[in-house]
Design a protein around this motif. Structure first.
Motif, PDB file in Angstrom:
ATOM      1  N   GLU A 478      54.015 -16.268 -12.322  1.00  8.07           N
ATOM      2  CA  GLU A 478      53.213 -17.394 -11.762  1.00  8.07           C
ATOM      3  C   GLU A 478      52.608 -17.584 -10.882  1.00  8.07           C
ATOM      4  O   GLU A 478      51.331 -18.076 -10.842  1.00  8.07           O
ATOM      5  N   GLU A 479      53.043 -16.861  -9.700  1.00  6.77           N
ATOM      6  CA  GLU A 479      52.027 -16.922  -8.360  1.00  6.77           C
ATOM      7  C   GLU A 479      50.983 -16.132  -8.434  1.00  6.77           C
ATOM      8  O   GLU A 479      49.852 -16.503  -8.006  1.00  6.77           O
ATOM      9  N   ARG A 480      50.882 -15.111  -9.290  1.00  5.47           N
ATOM     10  CA  ARG A 480      49.710 -14.407  -9.584  1.00  5.47           C
ATOM     11  C   ARG A 480      48.657 -15.048 -10.499  1.00  5.47           C
ATOM     12  O   ARG A 480      47.419 -15.093  -9.993  1.00  5.47           O
ATOM     13  N   ILE A 481      49.101 -15.781 -11.180  1.00  6.87           N
ATOM     14  CA  ILE A 481      48.183 -16.814 -11.933  1.00  6.87           C
ATOM     15  C   ILE A 481      47.459 -17.668 -10.900  1.00  6.87           C
ATOM     16  O   ILE A 481      46.206 -17.870 -11.019  1.00  6.87           O
ATOM     17  N   LYS A 482      48.210 -18.404 -10.060  1.00  2.00           N
ATOM     18  CA  LYS A 482      47.537 -19.306  -9.210  1.00  2.00           C
ATOM     19  C   LYS A 482      46.578 -18.658  -8.284  1.00  2.00           C
ATOM     20  O   LYS A 482      45.624 -19.154  -7.958  1.00  2.00           O
ATOM     21  N   GLU A 483      46.872 -17.366  -7.874  1.00  2.00           N
ATOM     22  CA  GLU A 483      46.132 -16.551  -6.909  1.00  2.00           C
ATOM     23  C   GLU A 483      44.672 -16.163  -7.460  1.00  2.00           C
ATOM     24  O   GLU A 483      43.897 -16.278  -6.985  1.00  2.00           O
ATOM     25  N   LEU A 484      44.783 -15.728  -8.927  1.00  2.00           N
ATOM     26  CA  LEU A 484      43.665 -15.233  -9.442  1.00  2.00           C
ATOM     27  C   LEU A 484      42.909 -16.715  -9.869  1.00  2.00           C
ATOM     28  O   LEU A 484      41.645 -16.418  -9.593  1.00  2.00           O
ATOM     29  N   ALA A 485      43.306 -17.611  -9.989  1.00  4.81           N
ATOM     30  CA  ALA A 485      42.831 -19.062 -10.203  1.00  4.81           C
ATOM     31  C   ALA A 485      41.938 -19.410  -9.018  1.00  4.81           C
ATOM     32  O   ALA A 485      40.777 -19.961  -8.859  1.00  4.81           O
ATOM     33  N   ARG A 486      42.690 -19.150  -7.844  1.00  3.25           N
ATOM     34  CA  ARG A 486      41.796 -19.602  -6.395  1.00  3.25           C
ATOM     35  C   ARG A 486      40.970 -18.705  -6.290  1.00  3.25           C
ATOM     36  O   ARG A 486      39.765 -18.965  -5.708  1.00  3.25           O
ATOM     37  N   MET A 487      41.063 -17.440  -6.669  1.00  2.93           N
ATOM     38  CA  MET A 487      39.979 -16.410  -6.453  1.00  2.93           C
ATOM     39  C   MET A 487      38.648 -16.871  -7.514  1.00  2.93           C
ATOM     40  O   MET A 487      37.481 -16.563  -7.034  1.00  2.93           O
ATOM     41  N   VAL A 488      39.070 -17.823  -8.510  1.00  3.47           N
ATOM     42  CA  VAL A 488      37.916 -18.014  -9.461  1.00  3.47           C
ATOM     43  C   VAL A 488      37.402 -19.220  -8.821  1.00  3.47           C
ATOM     44  O   VAL A 488      36.158 -19.412  -8.763  1.00  3.47           O
ATOM     45  N   SER A 489      38.000 -20.159  -8.412  1.00  5.80           N
ATOM     46  CA  SER A 489      37.382 -21.600  -8.239  1.00  5.80           C
ATOM     47  C   SER A 489      37.575 -22.059  -6.484  1.00  5.80           C
ATOM     48  O   SER A 489      37.005 -23.213  -6.350  1.00  5.80           O
ATOM     49  N   GLY A 490      38.238 -21.215  -5.940  1.00  7.35           N
ATOM     50  CA  GLY A 490      38.360 -21.592  -4.492  1.00  7.35           C
ATOM     51  C   GLY A 490      39.727 -22.551  -4.311  1.00  7.35           C
ATOM     52  O   GLY A 490      40.694 -22.123  -5.239  1.00  7.35           O
ATOM     53  N   GLU A 491      39.548 -23.238  -2.991  1.00 11.12           N
ATOM     54  CA  GLU A 491      41.025 -23.900  -2.735  1.00 11.12           C
ATOM     55  C   GLU A 491      41.619 -24.730  -3.824  1.00 11.12           C
ATOM     56  O   GLU A 491      42.786 -25.210  -4.095  1.00 11.12           O
TER      57      GLU A 491
END
Length: 505
Positions: A478-491
């Motif tokens: 779950e944390e990986r999904i959030k981190e990848l999403a952050r890398m896509v769209s920012g904070e």
């Protein structure tokens, strides 16, 4: 494979503990969080990078040739860096020099951030070409082994011939030296044990006068023999014991008399001097006799030098002819597989969004155990020196992947320093696919700023900074999904970014 990492006091990191499984390990996080510091900290335990860490400890479960460096291997080998005033390196708590550690590490660690081109060695290219031929023609291995064996013989015979040619230049001098030694030893004609016997005789000769004087005085006792026997008889005592005693004394006296023997004292002393010369020069009479035997053998060799030279030249000519003919076959075989190797390499370069590589074969190299071929690599007609560091690293990555595909083998640890920097998402995904394939052979460590590569990680670590202190932790799914999403769209993570991250994983 690295299974555990422990780092202490590494700039912003007070302490970092990582447990790592095989495959691809990715470090992500905001710029300035400390990813490169952590990455170089791990490399520093192999002496392949500098680090400010006070302690770095890595646990590896590989079988390594530590005995070559005087270190006893264990099931789990511990590599450790300790820095106080000086930096010290240890393996299994045994000290190892930095240069030795680097040489050891380069045998199983590839660091694609380092400025090295050792992946593109001629030997590696030739090995791949020969492997491609063996896959279609198993008998080619026998041919290759035969070529190497012939070249070894050629090298050995050439060495022997060169030695004879050197000897030939000074053969008269060598013959003269050998003759002089032979004549000297033979003129003395030593016998084993003779020197010790002569020393004993010399010792005896040196006390000849004293010995004779002493026995002359002692011989007076024989004048009283009759008187003693008469006295014993008058006393009703058996005189036999006295007679026997004097008879024994007479024998000793006779043996000690030297006037009946003629000794050439000067001759004895001269002989001792000659033997002493041999002992001083050759350490013993036995060695002198062995030298005599050896010099006679050498003299025979020098006198037969011309014959030996002709024999070796004949052998060289025959084997050189065979090697040259087989080298032509070898070159042609490699040329036939050059396109196949080039296509394999270019398939990876294409996936890495690189220009095609052009491989050419030069057959004018000085002949060696691998033949007379040299592979020349160019990218878009440019020399490797003209490539950027990013391009060079991707080329090295493509070559490592080509090796693994052709040889179907590969083992060790691969470190990639921001391999996807300044690339598009499409390009990053291509790199990710190559790394995913390579992870079947290598344990891979990389820093990534893009979700495409990070999504392929088997171990995903997030590096964060809180104030002046940096932290690292392994992410759950779950944390990986959030981190990848952050890398896509920012904070501010959008729903679209979350969906894209789930799709990537």
């Amino acid at each position: 494979m690295i299974s555990k990492v422990f780092i202490k006091e590494n700039l912003g990191f007070k302490e970092a503990k990582l447990e790592i499984s095989k495959g691809l390990t990715v470090f992500t996080g905001l710029s300035g969080a400390g990813k490169s510091i952590l990455f170089k900290g791990i490399l520093s335990a192999f002496a392949l990078s500098e680090s400010e860490a006070k302690v770095v400890e890595l646990e590896l479960d590989d079988e390594l040739n530590l005995e070559d460096y005087g270190i006893e291997g264990e099931e789990e080998n511990i590599f450790k860096l300790l820095k106080e005033k000086n930096t010290k390196y240890f393996i299994n708590n045994q000290n190892i020099a930095k240069k030795s550690l680097q040489n050891l590490s380069k045998g199983f660690v590839k660091y694609l951030g380092a400025k090295e081109n050792n992946e593109f060695s001629n030997e590696k290219f030739l090995k791949l070409l020969d492997t491609l031929e063996m896959q279609n023609n198993p008998k080619f291995k026998e041919f290759l082994d035969g070529f190497k064996k012939d070249f070894e013989s050629y090298t050995q015979i050439s060495s022997e011939l060169n030695q004879i040619l050197e000897e030939e230049k000074r053969v008269e001098e060598l013959k003269e030296i050998a003759k002089m030694q032979i004549e000297k030893i033979e003129s003395i004609n030593p016998k084993v044990g003779e020197y010790e016997e002569l020393l004993e005789l010399k010792k005896k000769l040196s006390k000849k006068d004293k010995l004779q004087e002493a026995w002359e005085k002692a011989s007076v006792i024989f004048e009283f023999e009759k008187a003693v026997i008469d006295a014993l008889n008058l006393s009703d005592k058996d005189p036999t014991f006295f007679s026997e005693c004097l008879n024994e004394l007479r024998l000793i006296a006779e043996n000690e008399k030297m006037e009946d023997f003629e000794f050439d004292i000067e001759g004895v002393l001269d002989r001792i001097e000659d033997l002493s010369y041999l002992i001083k020069r050759y350490e013993s009479i036995e060695n002198a006799l062995q030298t005599l035997k050896q010099r006679k053998k050498e003299l025979g060799h020098y006198e037969n030098l011309s014959f030996e030279k002709k024999e070796l030249e004949k052998k060289i000519e025959n084997i050189k002819c065979t090697i040259d003919q087989n080298a032509i076959v070898l070159s042609q075989t490699r040329r036939n597989n050059l396109e196949k190797l080039q296509n394999c390499l270019n398939s990876y370069l294409k996936n890495l969004y690189m220009e095609d590589a052009i491989l050419s074969l030069d057959e004018n190299k000085a002949i060696s155990s691998t033949g007379k071929d040299e592979i020349i690599l160019n990218i878009n007609f440019s020399n490797l020196k003209n490539l950027s560091s990013g391009e060079l690293n991707r080329l090295r990555l493509a070559f490592v992947a080509t090796e693994c595909k052709i040889l179907n083998q590969g083992k060790g640890i691969l470190f990639l320093d921001e391999i996807d920097a300044n690339l598009s998402g499409k390009e990053a995904m291509s790199i990710a696919k190559v790394l995913d394939e390579l992870s079947n052979f290598y344990q891979i460590f990389t820093i990534s700023h893009l979700p495409q590569l990070s999504s392929k990680a088997h171990n995903h670590f997030l590096v964060e900074k809180n104030g002046d202190e940096s932290f690292v932790r392994k992410l759950s799914q779950e944390e990986r999904i959030k981190e990848l999403a952050r890398m896509v769209s920012g904070e501010k993570i959008s729903d679209e970014a979350l969906e894209f991250a789930k799709t990537l994983i």
